[in-house]
Design a protein around this motif. Structure first.
Motif, mmCIF file in Angstrom:
data_model
loop_
_atom_site.group_PDB
_atom_site.id
_atom_site.type_symbol
_atom_site.label_atom_id
_atom_site.label_comp_id
_atom_site.label_asym_id
_atom_site.label_seq_id
_atom_site.Cartn_x
_atom_site.Cartn_y
_atom_site.Cartn_z
ATOM 1 N N SER A 172 -17.851 1.827 -44.342
ATOM 2 C CA SER A 172 -17.436 1.220 -45.616
ATOM 3 C C SER A 172 -16.888 -0.197 -45.438
ATOM 4 O O SER A 172 -16.822 -0.958 -46.399
ATOM 5 N N LEU A 173 -16.508 -0.563 -44.225
ATOM 6 C CA LEU A 173 -15.980 -1.901 -43.960
ATOM 7 C C LEU A 173 -16.970 -2.770 -43.188
ATOM 8 O O LEU A 173 -16.603 -3.808 -42.640
ATOM 9 N N TYR A 228 -14.998 -5.562 -41.278
ATOM 10 C CA TYR A 228 -13.756 -6.027 -41.883
ATOM 11 C C TYR A 228 -12.622 -5.047 -41.621
ATOM 12 O O TYR A 228 -12.854 -3.880 -41.325
ATOM 13 N N ARG A 229 -11.427 -5.527 -41.800
ATOM 14 C CA ARG A 229 -10.266 -4.643 -41.907
ATOM 15 C C ARG A 229 -10.052 -4.404 -43.395
ATOM 16 O O ARG A 229 -10.593 -5.127 -44.225
ATOM 17 N N SER A 230 -9.237 -3.431 -43.725
ATOM 18 C CA SER A 230 -9.003 -3.140 -45.142
ATOM 19 C C SER A 230 -8.299 -4.283 -45.860
ATOM 20 O O SER A 230 -8.377 -4.389 -47.084
ATOM 21 N N ASP A 231 -7.635 -5.187 -45.133
ATOM 22 C CA ASP A 231 -6.978 -6.329 -45.783
ATOM 23 C C ASP A 231 -7.936 -7.510 -45.997
ATOM 24 O O ASP A 231 -7.531 -8.564 -46.485
ATOM 25 N N LYS A 242 -6.791 -0.750 -38.649
ATOM 26 C CA LYS A 242 -6.832 -1.408 -39.951
ATOM 27 C C LYS A 242 -5.882 -2.567 -39.960
ATOM 28 O O LYS A 242 -5.972 -3.497 -40.635
#
Length: 148
Positions: free
Chosen positions: A56-57, A78-81, A148
């Motif tokens: 998902s990232l 990506y990271r969640s941020d 994350k």
């Protein structure tokens, strides 16, 4: 297609108008099976299955602006941020990994600002981190675990 330096993975293929396609689970579509795409799909599976990076990232083959030029990166995690944990540059197996390839991903990374980088031709994988403070590369034995 050539056997690569990755574990064996299962892929979905289709043949249309005498052209072979492979299913990309990140882009959720069949894409033309070129030698570079073969490496890209193996790298995606490696990141998902061996490194447990979240699908998902993950982004594949997206456009970015680099010095007023439109370029495409291969894979970004990506990271969640929203910051970028990893950027990957994939090349076909017959393409040697040279300084020119490192320069290419370094140019992309001026825009991406990824913490970790991977360059692969499917046979050789090079992992490294950017030490932004000391402005140097730190080569790694393997990719770090995702956080994350």
């Amino acid at each position: 297609m050539q056997i690569l330096n990755f574990p064996l993975y299962e892929f979905r293929f289709k043949n249309s108008e005498n052209k072979l396609y492979i299913f990309d689970i990140v882009r959720k579509k069949f894409v033309s099976l070129t030698p570079e795409e073969w490496v890209r799909q193996h790298t995606i599976q490696f990141l998902l299955k061996e490194k447990k990076y979240p699908q998902s990232l993950m982004n594949v083959e997206k456009q970015i602006q680099v010095n007023q030029l439109t370029k495409r990166y291969d894979i970004v995690v990506y990271r969640s941020d929203g910051s970028i944990f990893l950027a990957v540059e994939c090349k076909a197996p017959q393409v040697k990994i040279t300084q020119q390839i490192f320069d290419q991903i370094a140019r992309y990374n001026m825009t991406l600002k990824a913490e970790n980088l991977m360059v692969t031709n499917g046979l050789h994988h090079i992992f490294y981190q950017i030490d932004y403070v000391n402005q140097k590369y730190v080569f790694l034995e393997e990719l770090p675990d995702f956080y994350k």
